[in-house]
Scaffold this active site. Structure first.
Site, PDB file in Angstrom:
ATOM      1  N   ARG A   1       3.308   0.229  -0.065  1.00 27.00           N
ATOM      2  CA  ARG A   1       2.021   0.697  -0.561  1.00 27.00           C
ATOM      3  C   ARG A   1       1.482  -0.304  -1.573  1.00 27.00           C
ATOM      4  O   ARG A   1       2.250  -0.807  -2.423  1.00 27.00           O
ATOM      5  CB  ARG A   1       2.165   2.069  -1.256  1.00 27.00           C
ATOM      6  CG  ARG A   1       2.271   3.244  -0.300  1.00 27.00           C
ATOM      7  CD  ARG A   1       0.955   3.429   0.486  1.00 27.00           C
ATOM      8  NE  ARG A   1       1.031   4.492   1.471  1.00 27.00           N
ATOM      9  CZ  ARG A   1       1.386   4.327   2.751  1.00 27.00           C
ATOM     10  NH1 ARG A   1       1.725   3.124   3.203  1.00 27.00           N
ATOM     11  NH2 ARG A   1       1.393   5.342   3.582  1.00 27.00           N
TER      12      ARG A   1
ATOM     13  N   ASP B   1      17.958   0.558  -4.745  1.00 21.41           N
ATOM     14  CA  ASP B   1      17.433   1.907  -4.475  1.00 21.41           C
ATOM     15  C   ASP B   1      18.268   2.868  -5.304  1.00 21.41           C
ATOM     16  O   ASP B   1      19.464   3.052  -5.057  1.00 21.41           O
ATOM     17  CB  ASP B   1      17.573   2.228  -2.977  1.00 21.41           C
ATOM     18  CG  ASP B   1      16.888   3.546  -2.600  1.00 21.41           C
ATOM     19  OD1 ASP B   1      16.908   4.487  -3.423  1.00 21.41           O
ATOM     20  OD2 ASP B   1      16.355   3.630  -1.477  1.00 21.41           O
TER      21      ASP B   1
ATOM     22  N   VAL C   1       5.010  -4.070   2.800  1.00 21.71           N
ATOM     23  CA  VAL C   1       4.499  -3.174   3.853  1.00 21.71           C
ATOM     24  C   VAL C   1       4.661  -1.729   3.402  1.00 21.71           C
ATOM     25  O   VAL C   1       4.646  -0.820   4.222  1.00 21.71           O
ATOM     26  CB  VAL C   1       5.195  -3.365   5.232  1.00 21.71           C
ATOM     27  CG1 VAL C   1       4.729  -4.605   5.944  1.00 21.71           C
ATOM     28  CG2 VAL C   1       6.682  -3.330   5.117  1.00 21.71           C
TER      29      VAL C   1
ATOM     30  N   GLU D   1      -8.002   0.536  -0.003  1.00 19.88           N
ATOM     31  CA  GLU D   1      -8.093   0.104   1.398  1.00 19.88           C
ATOM     32  C   GLU D   1      -9.383   0.630   2.016  1.00 19.88           C
ATOM     33  O   GLU D   1      -9.674   1.826   1.869  1.00 19.88           O
ATOM     34  CB  GLU D   1      -6.874   0.614   2.182  1.00 19.88           C
ATOM     35  CG  GLU D   1      -5.596  -0.076   1.722  1.00 19.88           C
ATOM     36  CD  GLU D   1      -4.364   0.291   2.534  1.00 19.88           C
ATOM     37  OE1 GLU D   1      -4.475   1.098   3.486  1.00 19.88           O
ATOM     38  OE2 GLU D   1      -3.291  -0.239   2.226  1.00 19.88           O
TER      39      GLU D   1
ATOM     40  N   HIS E   1      -3.145  -3.117   7.035  1.00 17.91           N
ATOM     41  CA  HIS E   1      -2.290  -1.923   7.134  1.00 17.91           C
ATOM     42  C   HIS E   1      -1.883  -1.663   8.598  1.00 17.91           C
ATOM     43  O   HIS E   1      -2.185  -0.616   9.179  1.00 17.91           O
ATOM     44  CB  HIS E   1      -3.010  -0.702   6.541  1.00 17.91           C
ATOM     45  CG  HIS E   1      -2.056   0.390   6.122  1.00 17.91           C
ATOM     46  ND1 HIS E   1      -2.268   1.199   5.040  1.00 17.91           N
ATOM     47  CD2 HIS E   1      -0.872   0.816   6.657  1.00 17.91           C
ATOM     48  CE1 HIS E   1      -1.276   2.071   4.914  1.00 17.91           C
ATOM     49  NE2 HIS E   1      -0.422   1.849   5.898  1.00 17.91           N
TER      50      HIS E   1
ATOM     51  N   GLY F   1       1.362  -1.886   9.674  1.00 17.95           N
ATOM     52  CA  GLY F   1       2.802  -1.627   9.790  1.00 17.95           C
ATOM     53  C   GLY F   1       3.162  -0.640  10.888  1.00 17.95           C
ATOM     54  O   GLY F   1       4.120  -0.837  11.643  1.00 17.95           O
TER      55      GLY F   1
ATOM     56  N   LYS G   1      14.529   4.501   5.254  1.00 17.57           N
ATOM     57  CA  LYS G   1      14.521   4.275   6.705  1.00 17.57           C
ATOM     58  C   LYS G   1      14.026   2.869   7.035  1.00 17.57           C
ATOM     59  O   LYS G   1      14.674   2.131   7.756  1.00 17.57           O
ATOM     60  CB  LYS G   1      13.639   5.341   7.382  1.00 17.57           C
ATOM     61  CG  LYS G   1      14.211   6.761   7.265  1.00 17.57           C
ATOM     62  CD  LYS G   1      13.391   7.783   8.015  1.00 17.57           C
ATOM     63  CE  LYS G   1      12.018   7.995   7.432  1.00 17.57           C
ATOM     64  NZ  LYS G   1      11.991   8.551   6.059  1.00 17.57           N
TER      65      LYS G   1
HETATM   66  N1  LIG Z   1       2.588  -0.283   6.234  1.00 15.62           N
HETATM   67  C1  LIG Z   1       2.752   0.752   7.006  1.00 15.62           C
HETATM   68  O1  LIG Z   1       2.018   0.949   7.969  1.00 15.62           O
HETATM   69  C2  LIG Z   1       3.859   1.680   6.748  1.00 15.62           C
HETATM   70  C3  LIG Z   1       4.279   1.892   5.465  1.00 15.62           C
HETATM   71  N2  LIG Z   1       5.290   2.748   5.217  1.00 15.62           N
HETATM   72  C4  LIG Z   1       5.692   2.900   3.827  1.00 15.62           C
HETATM   73  O2  LIG Z   1       6.988   2.364   3.681  1.00 15.62           O
HETATM   74  C5  LIG Z   1       7.641   3.040   2.612  1.00 15.62           C
HETATM   75  C6  LIG Z   1       9.050   3.436   3.042  1.00 15.62           C
HETATM   76  O3  LIG Z   1       9.011   4.316   4.127  1.00 15.62           O
HETATM   77  P1  LIG Z   1      10.368   4.989   4.649  1.00 15.62           P
HETATM   78  O4  LIG Z   1      11.424   3.976   4.649  1.00 15.62           O
HETATM   79  O5  LIG Z   1      10.053   5.668   5.913  1.00 15.62           O
HETATM   80  O6  LIG Z   1      10.617   6.037   3.501  1.00 15.62           O
HETATM   81  P2  LIG Z   1      12.031   6.583   3.001  1.00 15.62           P
HETATM   82  O7  LIG Z   1      11.715   7.767   2.219  1.00 15.62           O
HETATM   83  O8  LIG Z   1      12.962   6.678   4.146  1.00 15.62           O
HETATM   84  O9  LIG Z   1      12.556   5.430   2.034  1.00 15.62           O
HETATM   85  C7  LIG Z   1      12.057   5.216   0.758  1.00 15.62           C
HETATM   86  C8  LIG Z   1      13.219   4.802  -0.114  1.00 15.62           C
HETATM   87  O10 LIG Z   1      12.709   4.410  -1.369  1.00 15.62           O
HETATM   88  C9  LIG Z   1      13.647   4.812  -2.339  1.00 15.62           C
HETATM   89  N3  LIG Z   1      13.079   4.824  -3.657  1.00 15.62           N
HETATM   90  C10 LIG Z   1      12.426   5.833  -4.303  1.00 15.62           C
HETATM   91  N4  LIG Z   1      12.103   5.453  -5.542  1.00 15.62           N
HETATM   92  C11 LIG Z   1      12.548   4.188  -5.682  1.00 15.62           C
HETATM   93  C12 LIG Z   1      12.502   3.249  -6.748  1.00 15.62           C
HETATM   94  N5  LIG Z   1      11.927   3.553  -7.913  1.00 15.62           N
HETATM   95  N6  LIG Z   1      13.047   2.026  -6.541  1.00 15.62           N
HETATM   96  C13 LIG Z   1      13.626   1.717  -5.377  1.00 15.62           C
HETATM   97  N7  LIG Z   1      13.707   2.570  -4.335  1.00 15.62           N
HETATM   98  C14 LIG Z   1      13.157   3.780  -4.482  1.00 15.62           C
HETATM   99  C15 LIG Z   1      14.094   6.164  -1.855  1.00 15.62           C
HETATM  100  O11 LIG Z   1      15.348   6.505  -2.418  1.00 15.62           O
HETATM  101  C16 LIG Z   1      14.190   5.952  -0.374  1.00 15.62           C
HETATM  102  O12 LIG Z   1      15.504   5.585   0.017  1.00 15.62           O
HETATM  103  C17 LIG Z   1       6.749   4.201   2.237  1.00 15.62           C
HETATM  104  O13 LIG Z   1       5.966   3.816   1.124  1.00 15.62           O
HETATM  105  C18 LIG Z   1       5.854   4.347   3.410  1.00 15.62           C
HETATM  106  O14 LIG Z   1       4.643   4.933   3.072  1.00 15.62           O
HETATM  107  C19 LIG Z   1       5.967   3.399   6.210  1.00 15.62           C
HETATM  108  C20 LIG Z   1       5.587   3.243   7.505  1.00 15.62           C
HETATM  109  C21 LIG Z   1       4.460   2.383   7.880  1.00 15.62           C
HETATM  110  O1  LIG Z   2       3.317   5.944   7.772  1.00 11.91           O
HETATM  111  C1  LIG Z   2       2.893   5.326   6.783  1.00 11.91           C
HETATM  112  O2  LIG Z   2       3.300   5.510   5.629  1.00 11.91           O
HETATM  113  C2  LIG Z   2       1.852   4.332   6.968  1.00 11.91           C
HETATM  114  O3  LIG Z   2       1.525   3.667   6.028  1.00 11.91           O
HETATM  115  C3  LIG Z   2       1.173   4.217   8.257  1.00 11.91           C
HETATM  116  O4  LIG Z   2      -0.172   4.410   7.976  1.00 11.91           O
HETATM  117  P1  LIG Z   2      -1.218   4.675   9.143  1.00 11.91           P
HETATM  118  O5  LIG Z   2      -0.823   5.936   9.813  1.00 11.91           O
HETATM  119  O6  LIG Z   2      -1.139   3.509  10.072  1.00 11.91           O
HETATM  120  O7  LIG Z   2      -2.550   4.789   8.463  1.00 11.91           O
END
Ligand SMILES: NC(=O)C1=CN([C@@H]2O[C@H](COP(=O)(O)OP(=O)(O)OC[C@H]3O[C@@H](n4cnc5c(N)ncnc54)[C@H](O)[C@@H]3O)[C@@H](O)[C@H]2O)C=CC1
Ligand SMILES: O=C(O)C(=O)COP(=O)(O)O
Length: 614
Positions: free
Chosen positions: A302, A241, A300, A331, A350, A352, A221
């Protein structure tokens, strides 16, 4: 635009005759306990919200959810949650907002909570589930990443984990783009320099984005939204991916490539994969060594997907020119963390998901999911339980009841000390196997088999795990049948292999205990016991009687029951050959006394009988 998956509600009394929820054990507190009228009929009410299946003539569905304040569930919110979400929670539950609890304080409080809502800062460890002493039913992760929740421990404790996977996608993608541009143009360094009274125009010459190659690692996403925005900035976007469909990438104008190709050709690498055992420290000395000299990295996702010591070495060598980090292995990172202090690294704490809009959206998304789960809805965002679409659920509803009752019946026919191990379930259906999702049915059969003989409470979350733990092997078979395909199932047949039975009539020629059922007019019926065809609705309790087939038997047994004020709701006789052996299946509303059962046993033609609780 993200499409919200449909959600379903199974009201508890439909799933069992006892006050238990699909997800949650029968020991649920009073806010989910109510009784089942014997003659309830199924109705399906479709509304703009979740599809709800409820029993007509019972309490309206709305009143199921925490009618009186003293019976409200308690939801602990351990990190800042948007007000709109708190309002949703307060309308249903007592909400305890306790931000910044230490791990010890969380352990001390958790046994008083039915649900826990966290963000990324709370570690929901095995110790938390153990300290909950079975009361915690749902953990809601107000965000995407669930790497701070011990999913295995949650499943073992029958605790549902739900997340809010869509509401912060755009916020995270925008933050990724903000870091990309800010890093390329040295915005934060230049800002700090000016605030220190300097004017360093030559020092902060940046690099352009247009025409550069961006590798998006993890095309889910967030990754795909980053790709879409980067295309708008004139970048050449490639993505890696292993699980993403190439047509989705193509639609955005990105090309899916191998890991090595992505990292070796990119000028910028943006990380968007989840932290899993497979992605942990996937960016390390070896992989940094394969990158183009002067590459720039944005994270952004992990912190744990990068080996932070290796990144430091790569920055010092100049392999990596710059990094922009929103997330860290620990963190908050320590104050003297060398990456945070590095002059070629820009950092945010953090942030994002931290926009006003995303926080309100996430709060509502998670509050609705948690409230729904506490009411027994099949959460569309369940992380550790199967998601069953509303259409599938509505048509399977009567079969769900049938499945549990068949499990209950079968196990009560086992003679003490036999120990059930091998279960075969045969579904006869006109449907193509791919069109028949049996996970729910299998879970209910497991529930029916395990609960009468143990103190374990089985729900959709822990059914397969519980079966495995108890050494219960459930084999499923499909038999095709020439019937109307709009009827999902013709029959469900449960075989228990290698067991002795307390009712010999239930043993088939092959030596298995067999019970088979069908749904007639929306009501589950028993259609086969051993080799005897019967036809009795599965409501109330059941007496099975094997006798020499002869006239007058129904009257004699019926008289005994009537004389003891036991109401017979259904009776059916099945026989193999006329005037030989027959099985009488008698549905009774009340539980007969031992004396009444003894009288039935004394009828000369009765060879054996058993009383079974449904
Ligand atoms: N910094 C922040 O505040 C935020 C961080 N995140 C992090 O962003 C990341 C992605 O979130 P979304 O896009 O919502 O998740 P998502 O599940 O929609 O996308 C993750 C993608 O990674 C792929 N994937 C899995 N293993 C893989 C690998 N070994 N190599 C390459 N791709 C691989 C999956 O197939 C999937 O398409 C997550 O780690 C989430 O925790 C999400 C929202 C906020
Ligand atoms: O949704 C995620 O994966 C995030 O990393 C967002 O983290 P937070 O809810 O801001 O602590």
């Amino acid at each position: 635009m993200a499409i919200a998956p449909s959600k379903c509600f199974l009201s508890p009394q439909i799933l069992t005759n006892r006050p238990s929820l699909l997800y949650f054990p029968a020991k649920s507190p009073s806010y989910v306990s109510f009784s089942t009228p014997k003659s309830s009929t199924l109705t399906l009410r479709k509304s703009a919200g979740p599809a709800r299946i409820s029993a007509a003539s019972t309490v309206p569905a709305e009143t199921h959810a925490g009618a009186s304040s003293e019976s409200k569930p308690t939801v602990l919110v351990s990190e800042k949650l948007g007000e709109a979400g708190l309002e949703v929670l307060r309308s249903f539950a007592d909400v305890d907002c306790a931000y910044g609890l230490s791990p010890e304080e969380l352990l001390a409080r958790i046994s008083r909570c039915d649900a826990l809502i966290v963000r990324s800062g709370t570690k929901v460890t095995r110790a938390v589930f153990e300290a909950a002493k079975g009361r915690l039913r749902v953990v809601g992760r107000a965000g995407v990443g669930i790497d701070n929740v011990d999913l295995q421990a949650a499943t073992e404790h029958g605790c549902l984990v739900v997340n809010a996977p869509t509401a912060n996608t755009v916020a995270a993608a925008e933050h990724g783009i903000a870091l990309l541009a800010a890093m390329a143009r040295n915005v934060s360094m230049a800002d700090a320099s000016m605030k220190a009274g300097k004017w360093q125009r030559n020092k902060y010459v940046g690099v352009s984005l247009v025409g550069k190659t961006l590798a998006v690692m993890g095309f889910g996403k967030v990754g795909s939204e980053v790709a879409r925005r980067a295309k708008g900035l004139g970048m050449h976007v490639i993505a890696h991916d292993p699980y993403a469909p190439s047509d989705r990438a193509r639609a955005i104008g990105a090309e899916l490539v191998s890991f090595d190709e992505a990292i070796s050709t990119a000028d910028f690498i943006s990380l968007h994969m989840p932290l899993t055992p497979a992605t942990s420290k996937v960016f390390n000395d070896e992989t940094f060594g394969k990158m183009k000299k002067g590459v720039r990295i944005i994270n952004v996702a992990r912190g744990g997907v990068i080996d932070e010591d290796a990144l430091l070495r790569a920055l010092d060598k100049g392999t990596v020119a710059q990094a922009a980090l929103d997330v860290f292995t620990a963190e908050p990172p320590s104050k003297d963390n060398k990456l945070v202090q590095h002059e070629n690294v820009i950092v945010t704490p953090h942030l994002g998901a931290s926009t006003m809009e995303a926080q309100e959206g996430v709060a509502i998304e998670i509050a609705e999911a948690v409230v729904g789960a506490l009411k027994g809805e099949l959460a569309a965002t369940a992380v550790n339980a199967p998601m069953v679409p509303a259409e599938v659920l509505s048509e399977l509803a009567p079969y769900v009841i049938l499945a549990e009752k068949l499990g209950r019946l079968a196990v009560q026919l086992v003679a003490g000390g036999s120990g059930v191990k091998g279960v075969k379930v045969v579904y006869t259906s006109a449907r193509d196997p791919d069109d028949l999702d049996t996970r729910l049915l299998r879970a209910m059969i497991t529930k029916g088999i395990v609960e009468p003989i143990s103190s374990v409470f089985v729900n959709l979350v822990n059914a397969d795990y519980t079966a495995k733990q108890r050494g219960l092997r459930i084999r499923e078979e499909r038999v095709s049948h020439d019937g109307p395909p709009d009827v999902p199932l013709d029959s469900i047949r449960v075989h228990l292999a290698n067991v002795r039975s307390k009712f010999a009539g239930s043993i088939s020629d092959a030596g298995d205990i067999i019970v088979e059922g069908r749904v007639k007019d929306g009501v589950p019926h028993l259609s086969l016991v051993g080799s005897f065809g019967v036809n009795v609705s599965l409501e109330g309790n059941l007496i099975l009687c094997r006798q020499v087939d002869q006239p007058g038997m129904i009257g004699r047994v019926g008289n005994i029951l009537g004389g003891s004020n036991v109401n017979v709701n259904f009776m059916s006789v099945g026989r193999t050959v006329a005037r030989k052996q027959a099985i009488m299946a008698i549905g009774v509303d009340e539980e007969p006394t031992k004396e009444t059962l003894r009288k039935i046993g004394e009828v000369p033609a009765v060879e054996e009988f058993v009383f079974l609780k449904l």
